[in-house]
Design an enzyme around this catalytic site. Structure first.
Site, PDB file in Angstrom:
ATOM      1  N   HIS A 265      64.135  55.761  47.988  1.00 55.79           N
ATOM      2  CA  HIS A 265      63.540  55.170  46.616  1.00 55.79           C
ATOM      3  C   HIS A 265      63.718  53.645  46.625  1.00 55.79           C
ATOM      4  CE1 HIS A 265      62.199  54.843  42.780  1.00 55.79           C
ATOM      5  NE2 HIS A 265      63.145  55.493  42.219  1.00 55.79           N
ATOM      6  N   HIS A 306      54.373  56.792  50.973  1.00 53.80           N
ATOM      7  CA  HIS A 306      54.761  57.046  49.282  1.00 53.80           C
ATOM      8  C   HIS A 306      54.153  58.436  48.907  1.00 53.80           C
ATOM      9  CE1 HIS A 306      54.561  55.972  45.052  1.00 53.80           C
ATOM     10  NE2 HIS A 306      55.200  55.004  45.384  1.00 53.80           N
ATOM     11  N   ASP A 364      58.318  48.127  49.126  1.00 56.42           N
ATOM     12  CA  ASP A 364      59.781  47.666  49.637  1.00 56.42           C
ATOM     13  C   ASP A 364      59.511  46.990  51.053  1.00 56.42           C
ATOM     14  OD1 ASP A 364      60.729  50.597  48.326  1.00 56.42           O
ATOM     15  OD2 ASP A 364      61.416  48.712  47.876  1.00 56.42           O
TER      16      ASP A 364
HETATM   17  C1  SDX Z   1      59.765  53.895  46.146  1.00 52.87           C
HETATM   18  O1  SDX Z   1      57.844  57.233  43.489  1.00 52.87           O
HETATM   19  C2  SDX Z   1      57.688  56.006  43.364  1.00 52.87           C
HETATM   20  O2  SDX Z   1      56.641  55.599  42.599  1.00 52.87           O
HETATM   21  C3  SDX Z   1      58.875  55.146  44.186  1.00 52.87           C
HETATM   22  C4  SDX Z   1      58.437  53.700  44.196  1.00 52.87           C
HETATM   23  C5  SDX Z   1      58.960  52.995  42.767  1.00 52.87           C
HETATM   24  O3  SDX Z   1      58.266  51.983  42.542  1.00 52.87           O
HETATM   25  O4  SDX Z   1      59.502  53.575  41.981  1.00 52.87           O
HETATM   26  O5  SDX Z   1      57.189  53.224  44.585  1.00 52.87           O
HETATM   27  C6  SDX Z   1      59.533  52.888  45.147  1.00 52.87           C
HETATM   28  O6  SDX Z   1      60.694  54.567  46.417  1.00 52.87           O
HETATM   29  C7  SDX Z   1      58.973  53.353  47.375  1.00 52.87           C
HETATM   30  C8  SDX Z   1      58.985  54.274  48.469  1.00 52.87           C
HETATM   31  C9  SDX Z   1      60.299  53.535  49.466  1.00 52.87           C
HETATM   32  N1  SDX Z   1      60.688  54.590  50.423  1.00 52.87           N
HETATM   33  C10 SDX Z   1      60.577  54.305  51.864  1.00 52.87           C
HETATM   34  O7  SDX Z   1      59.980  53.178  52.319  1.00 52.87           O
HETATM   35  C11 SDX Z   1      61.312  55.233  52.676  1.00 52.87           C
HETATM   36  C12 SDX Z   1      60.369  55.783  53.779  1.00 52.87           C
HETATM   37  N2  SDX Z   1      59.297  56.536  53.187  1.00 52.87           N
HETATM   38  C13 SDX Z   1      59.508  58.059  53.195  1.00 52.87           C
HETATM   39  O8  SDX Z   1      60.803  58.225  53.141  1.00 52.87           O
HETATM   40  C14 SDX Z   1      58.523  58.691  52.286  1.00 52.87           C
HETATM   41  O9  SDX Z   1      57.325  58.484  52.796  1.00 52.87           O
HETATM   42  C15 SDX Z   1      58.754  58.940  50.981  1.00 52.87           C
HETATM   43  C16 SDX Z   1      60.152  59.458  50.489  1.00 52.87           C
HETATM   44  C17 SDX Z   1      58.541  57.676  50.303  1.00 52.87           C
HETATM   45  C18 SDX Z   1      57.840  59.816  50.333  1.00 52.87           C
HETATM   46  O10 SDX Z   1      57.947  61.077  50.767  1.00 52.87           O
HETATM   47  P1  SDX Z   1      57.104  62.325  50.466  1.00 52.87           P
HETATM   48  O11 SDX Z   1      56.382  62.176  49.376  1.00 52.87           O
HETATM   49  O12 SDX Z   1      58.145  63.517  50.162  1.00 52.87           O
HETATM   50  O13 SDX Z   1      56.342  62.768  51.708  1.00 52.87           O
HETATM   51  P2  SDX Z   1      57.016  63.529  53.030  1.00 52.87           P
HETATM   52  O14 SDX Z   1      58.375  63.091  53.136  1.00 52.87           O
HETATM   53  O15 SDX Z   1      56.680  64.921  52.626  1.00 52.87           O
HETATM   54  O16 SDX Z   1      56.197  62.934  54.138  1.00 52.87           O
HETATM   55  C19 SDX Z   1      54.769  63.541  54.309  1.00 52.87           C
HETATM   56  C20 SDX Z   1      54.657  63.382  56.055  1.00 52.87           C
HETATM   57  C21 SDX Z   1      56.098  64.027  56.423  1.00 52.87           C
HETATM   58  O17 SDX Z   1      55.625  64.579  57.825  1.00 52.87           O
HETATM   59  P3  SDX Z   1      55.318  66.230  58.041  1.00 52.87           P
HETATM   60  O18 SDX Z   1      56.630  66.975  57.347  1.00 52.87           O
HETATM   61  O19 SDX Z   1      54.135  66.473  56.843  1.00 52.87           O
HETATM   62  O20 SDX Z   1      55.092  66.485  59.287  1.00 52.87           O
HETATM   63  O21 SDX Z   1      54.820  61.935  56.260  1.00 52.87           O
HETATM   64  C22 SDX Z   1      56.078  61.859  57.114  1.00 52.87           C
HETATM   65  C23 SDX Z   1      56.861  62.975  56.955  1.00 52.87           C
HETATM   66  O22 SDX Z   1      57.773  63.164  57.853  1.00 52.87           O
HETATM   67  N3  SDX Z   1      56.515  60.624  56.787  1.00 52.87           N
HETATM   68  C24 SDX Z   1      56.929  59.495  57.448  1.00 52.87           C
HETATM   69  C25 SDX Z   1      57.320  58.471  56.686  1.00 52.87           C
HETATM   70  N4  SDX Z   1      57.022  59.021  55.186  1.00 52.87           N
HETATM   71  C26 SDX Z   1      56.627  60.011  55.519  1.00 52.87           C
HETATM   72  N5  SDX Z   1      57.093  59.640  59.057  1.00 52.87           N
HETATM   73  C27 SDX Z   1      57.593  58.324  59.470  1.00 52.87           C
HETATM   74  N6  SDX Z   1      57.852  57.325  58.730  1.00 52.87           N
HETATM   75  C28 SDX Z   1      57.726  57.270  57.321  1.00 52.87           C
HETATM   76  N7  SDX Z   1      58.183  56.521  56.520  1.00 52.87           N
END
Ligand code: SDX
Length: 428
Positions: A265, A306, A364
């Protein structure tokens, strides 16, 4: 609301009709409240498909990369408004008149100092304490100073608590930074605007006033605006859930700060810089992209992906423009982190894995590069996110408390042991 209905047919039971409600824009929702009387719950870990509340504050269209605060696009607010005006908009639903804005800014300015006893809280921390740990503590502790205005059913108490929180966050954040570098705390100045005051408290010393660059102050204010609110994200949902128990606003915001800290997050901005430093050179990007795609490797590209945006995060676009301006002003266009970030973004946007999973740069991805260029240490990045998000947390808390609400209490799918009798120690 609408008179649309969903029909749910359950094996061996009569079909049940569930009301469907429509918002002003965005997806309809199905009211599943009737399921409890059928002895069933919905199941939605991570609340991927759950609307936890009705709200009028922020709207996100993840597919189109749209973010509206009370209907105004984030790009317009970031480029034409300012943080305290956006704060008023989030709280009151309309842009302030000139008179309203002047009075609001004056009111906030008059509350930027903290009770002198607060200084003692800082002395209890190690100098190398993470500033988010400090912020969690001291924001929650603010409730110890305002016993006269913690009645959440009293709108006046809610309003003064909101003013105190938005006014004191920069002061407390700067104090956390000063404490970590062993410098004395710097008092706020009433002749500076919100962003200038924060930079002043961060970088002035008793020996020399910090010369505030208008470009950097503008960039700081823009960063606050871009973080101001974001619908029902994890930390905002935490604030709402905490507030639904009747907890005081300072405790609720402290809970939001704690939730924001996680690297998935708000902690992602700090994690992006750590990742860019670890990559170290453009030549190593392919290695890290391969790791991000490897199911067996927990590594993820920080700043990408996201839960809602399956298109470019509109905030990332503005942040990228701001990064270019700040680095040009500071003569850091050749900053290696920026070069790696831009190359990483280009590769990720062309790579089938990221295209298929719709992983775009989020808010971010570029913010950390700007903050680092401004001389702000990585450990302070999430503190600045918390500072920016405070008006959004307060707006959602107030929207909930100001309308009929119930305590948040989700249920579960239980897969543990059925009832069994205790076995005395000598019989095990
Ligand atoms: C913020 O919610 C909000 O609005 C948050 C925010 C706000 O203003 O409040 O926007 C701020 O938190 C932005 C996000 C910051 N976090 C990151 O940058 C960390 C990296 N991102 C990931 O951890 C992830 O993308 C999330 C946590 C942001 C979202 O995760 P989800 O929605 O639960 O999606 P997921 O984990 O199920 O991913 C879907 C797929 C997965 O692959 P499969 O299991 O389907 O094969 O995409 C892949 C994930 O492995 N994936 C990534 C990835 N993010 C998702 N693979 C590599 N790198 C990534 N960054």
């Amino acid at each position: 609301m609408s008179d649309k209905k969903a029909t749910l047919t359950l094996e061996g039971k009569d079909a049940i009709e569930l009301p469907i409600y429509s918002g002003s824009i965005g997806p309809d929702v199905i009211d599943v409240g009737a399921l409890t009387s059928q002895g069933m719950f919905t199941y939605d870990p991570g609340f991927v498909s759950t609307a936890a509340c009705e709200s009028q504050i922020t709207y996100i269209d993840g597919g189109k990369g749209i973010l509206l605060h009370r209907g105004y696009p984030i790009e317009q607010l970031a480029n034409e408004s300012d943080f305290l005006e956006t704060c008023w908009l989030l709280w009151n639903g309309e842009l302030p008149t000139k008179e309203e804005k002047e009075a609001f800014v004056d009111n906030v300015t008059m509350h930027t100092m903290v009770h002198d006893q607060m200084n003692n809280f800082f002395r209890g921390f190690r100098r190398d304490a993470h500033p988010m740990a400090i912020l969690c503590g001291v924001v929650g502790a603010l409730s110890a100073f305002y016993h006269d205005s913690l009645d959440i059913t009293n709108e006046k108490h809610r309003n003064i608590s909101a003013i105190r929180l938005i006014a004191k966050m920069p002061t407390l954040a700067a104090m956390a930074y000063k404490y970590s570098v062993g410098q004395p705390f710097i008092y706020p100045r009433n002749d500076l605007n919100y962003a200038e005051n924060f930079l002043h408290m961060m970088f002035s010393t008793p020996c020399e006033e910090h010369k505030i660059s208008p470009t950097l102050a503008d960039a700081m204010d823009k960063i606050f605006v871009l973080h101001a609110d974001h619908e029902q994200n994890a930390s905002t949902s935490t604030v709402r859930l905490t507030g639904s128990t009747g907890a005081n606003p300072f405790a609720c915001i402290s809970a939001g700060i704690a939730a924001l800290w996680g690297p998935s997050h708000g902690g992602a901005n700090e994690a992006v810089l750590t990742m860019l430093d670890e990559i170290g050179d453009v030549s190593r990007i392919d290695e890290f992209v391969a790791r991000a795609k490897d199911k067996n490797d927990p590594f993820r590209l920080m700043g990408f992906g996201h839960r809602v945006y399956k298109n470019f995060d509109p905030r990332a676009k503005v942040m990228k423009e701001t990064a270019d301006k700040v680095l040009a002003e500071l003569g850091l266009e050749d900053d290696p982190s920026l070069a790696i970030a831009k190359r990483l973004e280009q590769i990720a946007l062309e790579d089938p894995y990221f295209i298929e999973k719709k992983l775009y740069p989020n808010v971010d991805f570029y913010s950390g590069i700007i903050l680092k260029a401004m001389g702000i240490p990585t450990s302070m990045f999430t503190v600045i996110f918390a500072l920016g998000r405070t008006p959004g947390w307060i707006a959602h808390w107030n929207e909930m408390i100001g309308n009929p609400y119930k305590i948040g209490r989700p249920r579960q799918l239980y897969t543990g042991s059925a009832q069994r009798d205790f076995v005395p120690l000598d019989k095990r």
